[in-house]
Design a protein around this motif. Structure first.
Motif, PDB file in Angstrom:
ATOM      1  N   MET A   1       0.839  -1.190   0.000  1.00 16.52           N
ATOM      2  CA  MET A   1       0.000   0.000   0.000  1.00 16.52           C
ATOM      3  C   MET A   1       0.876   1.243   0.000  1.00 16.52           C
ATOM      4  N   THR A   2       0.604   2.165  -0.901  1.00 15.30           N
ATOM      5  CA  THR A   2       1.382   3.397  -1.000  1.00 15.30           C
ATOM      6  C   THR A   2       0.982   4.348   0.121  1.00 15.30           C
ATOM      7  N   PRO A   3       1.961   4.837   0.906  1.00 14.10           N
ATOM      8  CA  PRO A   3       1.599   5.742   2.006  1.00 14.10           C
ATOM      9  C   PRO A   3       1.083   7.069   1.474  1.00 14.10           C
ATOM     10  N   PRO A   4       0.263   7.761   2.252  1.00 15.55           N
ATOM     11  CA  PRO A   4      -0.241   9.060   1.801  1.00 15.55           C
ATOM     12  C   PRO A   4       0.900  10.052   1.653  1.00 15.55           C
ATOM     13  N   PRO A   5       0.770  11.017   0.751  1.00 13.41           N
ATOM     14  CA  PRO A   5       1.835  12.009   0.537  1.00 13.41           C
ATOM     15  C   PRO A   5       1.900  13.000   1.692  1.00 13.41           C
ATOM     16  N   VAL A   6       2.715  12.677   2.657  1.00 13.30           N
ATOM     17  CA  VAL A   6       2.838  13.468   3.885  1.00 13.30           C
ATOM     18  C   VAL A   6       4.275  13.933   4.027  1.00 13.30           C
ATOM     19  N   ARG A   7       4.464  15.154   4.499  1.00 12.70           N
ATOM     20  CA  ARG A   7       5.804  15.602   4.855  1.00 12.70           C
ATOM     21  C   ARG A   7       5.754  16.330   6.185  1.00 12.70           C
ATOM     22  N   LEU A   8       6.880  16.345   6.866  1.00 12.57           N
ATOM     23  CA  LEU A   8       6.987  17.017   8.152  1.00 12.57           C
ATOM     24  C   LEU A   8       7.846  18.265   8.009  1.00 12.57           C
ATOM     25  N   THR A   9       7.394  19.349   8.634  1.00 13.15           N
ATOM     26  CA  THR A   9       8.175  20.592   8.659  1.00 13.15           C
ATOM     27  C   THR A   9       8.043  21.203  10.050  1.00 13.15           C
ATOM     28  N   ARG A  10       8.631  22.351  10.232  1.00 17.27           N
ATOM     29  CA  ARG A  10       8.350  23.153  11.416  1.00 17.27           C
ATOM     30  C   ARG A  10       6.928  23.722  11.293  1.00 17.27           C
ATOM     31  N   PRO A  11       6.244  23.944  12.405  1.00 16.91           N
ATOM     32  CA  PRO A  11       4.988  24.695  12.325  1.00 16.91           C
ATOM     33  C   PRO A  11       5.294  26.166  12.054  1.00 16.91           C
ATOM     34  N   TRP A  12       4.548  26.766  11.157  1.00 19.74           N
ATOM     35  CA  TRP A  12       4.791  28.140  10.730  1.00 19.74           C
ATOM     36  C   TRP A  12       3.719  29.072  11.290  1.00 19.74           C
TER      37      TRP A  12
ATOM     38  N   HIS B   1       6.681  18.495  15.082  1.00 15.04           N
ATOM     39  CA  HIS B   1       6.639  18.592  13.629  1.00 15.04           C
ATOM     40  C   HIS B   1       5.221  18.845  13.135  1.00 15.04           C
ATOM     41  N   ALA B   2       5.095  19.777  12.210  1.00 16.49           N
ATOM     42  CA  ALA B   2       3.824  19.967  11.524  1.00 16.49           C
ATOM     43  C   ALA B   2       3.676  18.886  10.465  1.00 16.49           C
ATOM     44  N   ILE B   3       2.500  18.282  10.401  1.00 19.84           N
ATOM     45  CA  ILE B   3       2.193  17.270   9.388  1.00 19.84           C
ATOM     46  C   ILE B   3       1.476  17.978   8.250  1.00 19.84           C
ATOM     47  N   ARG B   4       2.012  17.849   7.045  1.00 17.99           N
ATOM     48  CA  ARG B   4       1.454  18.591   5.910  1.00 17.99           C
ATOM     49  C   ARG B   4       1.046  17.672   4.769  1.00 17.99           C
ATOM     50  N   GLN B   5      -0.033  18.066   4.131  1.00 18.32           N
ATOM     51  CA  GLN B   5      -0.452  17.500   2.860  1.00 18.32           C
ATOM     52  C   GLN B   5      -0.715  18.666   1.920  1.00 18.32           C
ATOM     53  N   GLY B   6       0.014  18.669   0.806  1.00 17.11           N
ATOM     54  CA  GLY B   6      -0.172  19.752  -0.154  1.00 17.11           C
ATOM     55  C   GLY B   6       0.039  21.126   0.429  1.00 17.11           C
ATOM     56  N   GLY B   7       0.911  21.257   1.417  1.00 16.00           N
ATOM     57  CA  GLY B   7       1.207  22.541   2.022  1.00 16.00           C
ATOM     58  C   GLY B   7       0.346  22.867   3.216  1.00 16.00           C
ATOM     59  N   ARG B   8      -0.792  22.196   3.370  1.00 15.33           N
ATOM     60  CA  ARG B   8      -1.706  22.494   4.480  1.00 15.33           C
ATOM     61  C   ARG B   8      -1.325  21.705   5.727  1.00 15.33           C
ATOM     62  N   LEU B   9      -1.350  22.360   6.894  1.00 12.65           N
ATOM     63  CA  LEU B   9      -1.153  21.668   8.147  1.00 12.65           C
ATOM     64  C   LEU B   9      -2.380  20.816   8.443  1.00 12.65           C
ATOM     65  N   VAL B  10      -2.170  19.499   8.624  1.00 13.83           N
ATOM     66  CA  VAL B  10      -3.294  18.594   8.899  1.00 13.83           C
ATOM     67  C   VAL B  10      -3.100  17.862  10.226  1.00 13.83           C
ATOM     68  N   GLY B  11      -2.113  18.276  11.010  1.00 12.57           N
ATOM     69  CA  GLY B  11      -1.877  17.657  12.304  1.00 12.57           C
ATOM     70  C   GLY B  11      -0.515  18.032  12.839  1.00 12.57           C
TER      71      GLY B  11
ATOM     72  N   GLY C   1      -1.684   9.399  10.161  1.00 13.98           N
ATOM     73  CA  GLY C   1      -1.021   9.242  11.452  1.00 13.98           C
ATOM     74  C   GLY C   1       0.083   8.199  11.408  1.00 13.98           C
ATOM     75  N   ARG C   2      -0.159   7.095  10.710  1.00 13.79           N
ATOM     76  CA  ARG C   2       0.872   6.060  10.595  1.00 13.79           C
ATOM     77  C   ARG C   2       2.101   6.590   9.878  1.00 13.79           C
ATOM     78  N   ARG C   3       1.871   7.236   8.749  1.00 12.57           N
ATOM     79  CA  ARG C   3       3.003   7.750   7.983  1.00 12.57           C
ATOM     80  C   ARG C   3       3.767   8.820   8.761  1.00 12.57           C
ATOM     81  N   ALA C   4       3.054   9.749   9.371  1.00 10.91           N
ATOM     82  CA  ALA C   4       3.716  10.808  10.132  1.00 10.91           C
ATOM     83  C   ALA C   4       4.477  10.228  11.317  1.00 10.91           C
ATOM     84  N   GLY C   5       3.902   9.197  11.971  1.00 12.22           N
ATOM     85  CA  GLY C   5       4.598   8.572  13.081  1.00 12.22           C
ATOM     86  C   GLY C   5       5.900   7.934  12.649  1.00 12.22           C
ATOM     87  N   VAL C   6       5.885   7.233  11.535  1.00  4.31           N
ATOM     88  CA  VAL C   6       7.111   6.596  11.030  1.00  4.31           C
ATOM     89  C   VAL C   6       8.158   7.652  10.687  1.00  4.31           C
TER      90      VAL C   6
END
Length: 324
Positions: free
Chosen positions: A1-12, A56-66, A88-93
């Motif tokens: 299963m392909t993980p969702p496109p998630v990236r972690l950054t600093r919260p802005w 870490h801010a969890i982002r999808q398409g630039g939007r903070l989602v968690g 949540g799984r992807r961001a946790g990993v």
């Protein structure tokens, strides 16, 4: 299963409204012990201003989602409209990969009794219950019971080692059964001369420890058989290294395998830079690196057991600002 496109950054600072909107939902905040209730935009601004490097801010398409925290404690929340999608799984990993690479041996988490969604996530990540504690919940205004859980580095790496599927390849940790195929590749004269540590006359017993010296060694398989490898070499700056069976050259497999692993390493480890060394007469490898955003730094003579003596090579460097 392909993980969702998630990236972690600093919260802005500009995330404050998205954060406040997500945390206006009682079903999110009730399981978080330190947040005020109700939660407003100024609360979000205040948090962002003091957020630590482990948050870490969890982002999808630039939007903070968690948000996900991975320091002495692990904690996570996901916006209500993005729950149930594997975020949540992807961001946790991703967050835990960075934590354990920093040298941490263990991390603990708390899960309030009744928070079944969080309990399932923590179990999937590998956390093990260690008893119950009583915590003070700020939004509930009372004391609450919670499970205390712990995750160690070895358990995490066993459960969540890099394993990727590309359109034509399966990429996963090298297994003992891969040794014959990988030995046959690195001892081919036309491959050994492009690497530093292998000779055409090496036995499998001589090759095995060299392959295992990498911080991370992945086998690249096509139709179940290893046709190459990608490795992460540790050092002050991490290095990426790879090789491909020449019988599979000229078909785009090299770019496919290196690009997939490189993207996953960047997502998991967030390196400020990455290096690679390539002999100047290895044009296909130099093209792969250029396509990934690596830039040539300097040339030097590097030793190689696959040739009669040192050969001219280029050092390539990638930094986030150079990507694309």
């Amino acid at each position: 299963m392909t993980p969702p496109p998630v990236r972690l950054t600093r919260p802005w600072p500009e995330d404050a409204e998205d954060m406040a909107a997500a945390l206006a939902d009682w079903q999110v905040v009730r399981w978080l012990t330190t947040l005020p209730w109700p939660y407003g935009t100024q609360d979000a601004r205040d948090f962002i201003a003091v957020a630590g490097l482990e948050e870490h801010a969890i982002r999808q398409g630039g939007r903070l989602v968690g948000m996900v925290e991975a320091g002495r404690q692990f904690g996570i929340w996901i916006a209500p409209d993005r729950q149930g999608q594997g975020i949540g799984r992807r961001a946790g990993v991703l967050a835990l990969s960075r934590l354990f690479r920093s040298g941490a041996e263990t991390v603990q988490a708390h899960c309030l009794l009744g928070n079944h969604r969080s309990a399932r996530l923590l179990d999937w990540l590998g956390f093990v219950p260690q008893g119950r504690v009583v915590l003070t919940s700020r939004p509930l205004g009372s004391e609450v019971e919670a499970d205390r859980l712990v995750l160690d580095r070895a358990t995490f790496h066993r459960r969540h080692a890099i394993a990727l599927d590309t359109p034509r390849l399966r990429i996963e940790p090298m297994a003992p059964s891969d040794l014959p195929a990988l030995h046959a590749i690195v001892t081919r004269p036309d491959v050994a001369r492009m690497l530093q540590r292998y000779r055409p006359d090496m036995t499998p017993e001589e090759v095995a420890p060299l392959l295992s010296q990498a911080a991370m060694r992945l086998a690249v398989r096509r139709d179940g058989r290893a046709i190459g490898s990608v490795a992460l070499l540790e050092g002050p700056v991490p290095r990426i290294s790879y090789f491909l069976d020449p019988d599979h050259a000229g078909q785009g497999f090299g770019q496919e395998m290196v690009a997939a692993v490189f993207a996953e390493l960047v997502a998991r480890l967030d390196p400020p830079q990455m290096l690679a060394d390539v002999f100047l007469d290895n044009a296909p490898s130099r093209k792969i690196l250029k396509n990934l955003g690596f830039r040539r730094l300097e040339d030097a003579d590097l030793p190689t057991l696959g040739r009669d003596g040192p050969a001219r090579a280029a050092q390539y460097r990638w930094t986030p600002g150079l990507l694309g």
